[in-house]
Design an enzyme around this catalytic site. Structure first.
Site, PDB file in Angstrom:
ATOM      1  N   GLU A  97     -23.629  10.150  18.809  1.00 54.73           N
ATOM      2  CA  GLU A  97     -22.336   9.515  19.061  1.00 54.73           C
ATOM      3  C   GLU A  97     -22.398   8.594  20.276  1.00 54.73           C
ATOM      4  O   GLU A  97     -21.741   7.551  20.312  1.00 54.73           O
ATOM      5  CB  GLU A  97     -21.256  10.588  19.254  1.00 54.73           C
ATOM      6  CG  GLU A  97     -21.025  11.470  18.045  1.00 54.73           C
ATOM      7  CD  GLU A  97     -20.699  10.688  16.782  1.00 54.73           C
ATOM      8  OE1 GLU A  97     -20.056   9.619  16.888  1.00 54.73           O
ATOM      9  OE2 GLU A  97     -21.105  11.130  15.689  1.00 54.73           O
ATOM     10  N   GLY A 116       6.839   2.353   2.730  1.00 56.21           N
ATOM     11  CA  GLY A 116       8.298   2.438   2.733  1.00 56.21           C
ATOM     12  C   GLY A 116       8.977   1.804   1.544  1.00 56.21           C
ATOM     13  O   GLY A 116      10.157   1.448   1.630  1.00 56.21           O
ATOM     14  N   HIS A 136     -23.678   5.229  19.072  1.00 59.22           N
ATOM     15  CA  HIS A 136     -22.618   4.411  18.464  1.00 59.22           C
ATOM     16  C   HIS A 136     -21.732   3.785  19.539  1.00 59.22           C
ATOM     17  O   HIS A 136     -21.452   2.575  19.519  1.00 59.22           O
ATOM     18  CB  HIS A 136     -21.751   5.284  17.544  1.00 59.22           C
ATOM     19  CG  HIS A 136     -22.391   5.638  16.249  1.00 59.22           C
ATOM     20  ND1 HIS A 136     -22.918   4.706  15.387  1.00 59.22           N
ATOM     21  CD2 HIS A 136     -22.574   6.846  15.646  1.00 59.22           C
ATOM     22  CE1 HIS A 136     -23.400   5.309  14.316  1.00 59.22           C
ATOM     23  NE2 HIS A 136     -23.205   6.619  14.447  1.00 59.22           N
ATOM     24  N   THR A 163       9.770   3.179  -1.518  1.00 59.48           N
ATOM     25  CA  THR A 163      10.813   4.073  -2.036  1.00 59.48           C
ATOM     26  C   THR A 163      11.933   4.252  -1.018  1.00 59.48           C
ATOM     27  O   THR A 163      13.108   4.365  -1.384  1.00 59.48           O
ATOM     28  CB  THR A 163      10.195   5.437  -2.399  1.00 59.48           C
ATOM     29  OG1 THR A 163       9.093   5.242  -3.289  1.00 59.48           O
ATOM     30  CG2 THR A 163      11.219   6.329  -3.063  1.00 59.48           C
ATOM     31  N   PRO A 193       0.830  -1.211   0.000  1.00 59.77           N
ATOM     32  CA  PRO A 193       0.000   0.000   0.000  1.00 59.77           C
ATOM     33  C   PRO A 193       0.863   1.258   0.000  1.00 59.77           C
ATOM     34  O   PRO A 193       2.063   1.214   0.318  1.00 59.77           O
ATOM     35  CB  PRO A 193      -0.805  -0.122   1.307  1.00 59.77           C
ATOM     36  CG  PRO A 193      -0.665  -1.539   1.742  1.00 59.77           C
ATOM     37  CD  PRO A 193       0.643  -2.025   1.209  1.00 59.77           C
ATOM     38  N   PRO A 194       0.284   2.399  -0.342  1.00 56.79           N
ATOM     39  CA  PRO A 194       1.051   3.657  -0.304  1.00 56.79           C
ATOM     40  C   PRO A 194       1.522   3.976   1.108  1.00 56.79           C
ATOM     41  O   PRO A 194       0.802   3.765   2.087  1.00 56.79           O
ATOM     42  CB  PRO A 194       0.037   4.701  -0.798  1.00 56.79           C
ATOM     43  CG  PRO A 194      -1.002   3.929  -1.533  1.00 56.79           C
ATOM     44  CD  PRO A 194      -1.083   2.593  -0.882  1.00 56.79           C
ATOM     45  N   GLY A 195       2.749   4.469   1.197  1.00 56.46           N
ATOM     46  CA  GLY A 195       3.266   4.933   2.480  1.00 56.46           C
ATOM     47  C   GLY A 195       3.921   3.882   3.335  1.00 56.46           C
ATOM     48  O   GLY A 195       4.290   4.158   4.477  1.00 56.46           O
ATOM     49  N   ASP A 199     -23.739   6.046   7.671  1.00 62.25           N
ATOM     50  CA  ASP A 199     -23.898   4.814   8.448  1.00 62.25           C
ATOM     51  C   ASP A 199     -24.797   3.827   7.716  1.00 62.25           C
ATOM     52  O   ASP A 199     -24.510   2.622   7.671  1.00 62.25           O
ATOM     53  CB  ASP A 199     -24.491   5.128   9.826  1.00 62.25           C
ATOM     54  CG  ASP A 199     -23.604   6.057  10.642  1.00 62.25           C
ATOM     55  OD1 ASP A 199     -22.375   5.997  10.457  1.00 62.25           O
ATOM     56  OD2 ASP A 199     -24.138   6.837  11.451  1.00 62.25           O
TER      57      ASP A 199
END
Length: 616
Positions: A424, A206, A427, A208, A202-204, A504
């Site tokens: 909230e 490591g 939830h 590179t 996935p991107p990010g 939701d």
């Protein structure tokens, strides 16, 4: 080239152009006018025979003669033919003959003065073309050249010591570097150097950074280029750049070639829409040939990175081109702890900052996310004029990374504040009382991003790593998502229900449909997967997914989805009705404090003998 050298080169070029302009001006506009009169040869002979000429100056090659002007003006110029009797005629009439000595300096000066302007013009044109070829503004002569950055002695300032949390991927690349440094140890056993390593993740995560570490550790020439730098607006440029890249690599073997975002050039052939497809395929074909074609490329290791391995061409993925596929996944708890240690270097942390706690609170975070997290915490500490980063800044940074910055300037009415608090609280209460569900991390009614309030849950490490979710977990997830909507119904009545639960409801419908059509979790339809999943057309897949079931089955799917949603609704409503007092208390605390953490919620539940939800 340094800025000073470039400045002097430009100054020299302008000076050269100025000299050319001045020379041309002096040659064409400042040429002196011809004032010397000429005398024909016949008149010259007649005047000699008439004793009108007493002295003659002959040139060394006897092609010209200068005769004094009787009026005292400039001497006459006479062009002489090849006449053998001329000297006899002059001596018979007692003419004083003078011969000018031959001068070599004048001859070479005339040659130099004749060639000066053409040579100067050629030199000026040469420098102009050189500048056009190497300048950033005009690449007309460089389209076919590779744009790869070459580091003969890598100075990326990154080593494997700076890479943490992805030990397996680091081990694979450490072996490649060791192969380059100590090839004899492997070749004695008959091992061959791997031709390519594909970093997938996935991107990010490591990928590179790993390539930079390879450059810092290998001690061999390192070529780095992005996949998007091959294809340009002109036909054939991509394939030409691939050839040029590998020609440079072969000249510097052994070496490493790193291609970042290889999916830009290595996508599946023979699919997609649009006119640019053929040029990309031509570039890919050239890349396939260079990596493992008729001619070998011994000593060149290709390291490529992508986060879309599903769209890569199968010929590119086979052994012989990419012998190894290294998965660089999201780090686990231990990996996140190591990554936090690396990024905490150089940052002044307070004594209350617990990196272990941060690592446990951030499941699913990549290395880039964790780096950004600590950087945001440092920025918040500086904004608050603090001398060190405390846990408060870290907690605020986590919330900021997950949901966006707080909107403190948004003024909420008391009615809306109470509504969001109950939503909230619904939830959080359903999630906390569901068996085998993710624990509640934090509840907040402070607006962030596009949300009026948020409830954070801490995902299970095992579930995230394995990607395996049980039927009961998915049913609990739907019930938790419906908790906010049901709390609004209980407190304010069905007529006052708002649109705040739209996301939701979409989540609930998606989970229920996947349970029926993908995961085989329907009692009525059984363990079958329905509907052929297809990717996008531009990814080399079918244009649309096929429907492989009848209309009756589609109606049964809708009924099963509705039944699953209704079951989740009833479970969530039962939890909130049986724990109505806790719901009211939690909402009051949220209205007063705006934020409730997990410890406060657990204390509230323990003090009020909360009733857990029933098992399905």
């Amino acid at each position: 080239m340094s800025k000073n050298n470039k400045k002097w080169r430009n100054a020299g070029l302008y000076a050269l152009l100025l000299i050319v302009v001045l020379a041309l001006a002096s040659a064409f506009f400042d040429r002196p006018t011809q004032t010397r009169e000429t005398l024909s040869y016949s008149d010259f002979v007649n005047r000699v025979e008439a004793n009108q000429i007493e002295r003659v100056n002959l040139s060394a090659d006897r092609t010209q003669a200068q005769v004094p002007n009787p009026s005292g003006g400039p001497p006459y110029l006479v062009n002489l033919p090849n006449d053998p009797d001329l000297i006899n005629i002059l001596t018979q009439h007692n003419v004083d003959i003078a011969v000018q000595p031959q001068s070599d300096e004048g001859f070479w000066f005339r040659i130099a003065s004749t060639l000066f302007l053409p040579i100067l013009l050629l030199v000026g044109i040469f420098f102009l073309f050189r500048r056009a070829q190497s300048g950033p503004g005009s690449q007309a002569m460089n389209f076919g050249k590779s744009k790869a950055r070459v580091q003969m002695e890598p100075q990326t300032q990154v080593t494997f010591g700076d890479v943490a949390g992805i030990e397996q991927a680091k081990l694979e690349l450490t072996e490649v570097v060791d192969f380059l440094k100590n090839a004899d140890r492997f070749t004695e056993l008959g091992a061959k150097i791997p031709k390519g390593v594909l970093l997938v993740g996935p991107p990010g995560t490591g990928k590179t950074l790993l390539a930079k570490a390879v450059a810092g550790e290998a001690g061999v020439p390192f070529f780095s280029i992005s996949g998007s730098e091959f294809v340009e607006m002109f036909v054939g440029v991509g394939a030409s750049r691939v050839r040029d890249l590998f020609e440079q690599a072969k000249a510097n073997a052994p070496c490493i070639v790193f291609i970042d975002e290889i999916d830009a050039v290595g996508r599946q052939r023979g699919a997609g829409l649009g006119g640019g497809n053929d040029e990309r395929e031509q570039t890919l074909n050239q890349l396939l040939t260079e990596m493992d074609g008729f001619e070998g490329n011994t000593g060149i290791i290709i390291v490529a990175a992508t986060n879309r391995p599903d769209v890569l061409d199968s010929a590119l993925m086979r052994p012989g081109r990419f012998d190894r596929q290294v998965v660089v996944d999201r780090p686990d708890y231990a990996g996140r702890r190591e990554i936090l240690n690396v990024h905490a270097r150089g940052k002044t942390l307070s004594q209350d900052v617990d990196l272990d706690k941060i690592a446990r609170r951030t499941p699913g975070f990549t290395g880039a996310d964790l780096s950004n997290l600590l950087n945001e915490a440092a920025i918040l500490a500086a904004r608050r004029n603090l001398t060190e980063i405390s846990m408060d800044e870290v907690n605020d940074a986590i919330d900021r990374v997950l949901a966006g910055p707080e909107k403190k300037n948004r003024v909420m009415s008391e009615k809306r504040k109470t509504l969001v608090a109950y939503h909230e609280a619904g939830h959080a209460l359903v999630g906390a009382l569901m068996p085998d569900y993710d624990p509640v991390q934090k509840i907040s009614i402070i607006p962030r991003g596009r949300a009026g309030g948020l409830t954070w849950f801490t995902p299970s490490e095992d579930r995230m790593e394995s990607g395996l979710y049980s039927r009961s977990y998915l049913q609990n997830q739907m019930a938790v998502a419906l908790g906010g909507r049901i709390a609004e119904e209980i407190i304010f009545g069905e007529e006052e229900v708002t649109t705040g639960a739209s996301n939701d409801l979409q989540q609930v419908a998606r989970v229920a449909r996947q349970m029926v059509t993908r995961f085989g979790m329907s009692d009525r339809l059984g363990p079958v997967a329905l509907g052929r999943q297809g990717g996008g057309v531009f990814l080399g897949r079918d244009i649309a997914s096929d429907r492989d079931f009848s209309d009756e089955t589609a109606a049964a799917i809708d009924e099963e989805v509705s039944q699953l949603v209704d079951q989740a609704y009833q479970r969530a409503k039962q939890v909130l009705v049986e724990n109505r007092g806790i719901l009211d208390q939690l909402a009051e605390i949220l209205v007063e404090k705006e934020t409730v953490d997990s410890e406060e919620l657990q204390t509230l539940l323990a003090n009020n003998n909360a009733k857990l939800a029933l098992l399905v």
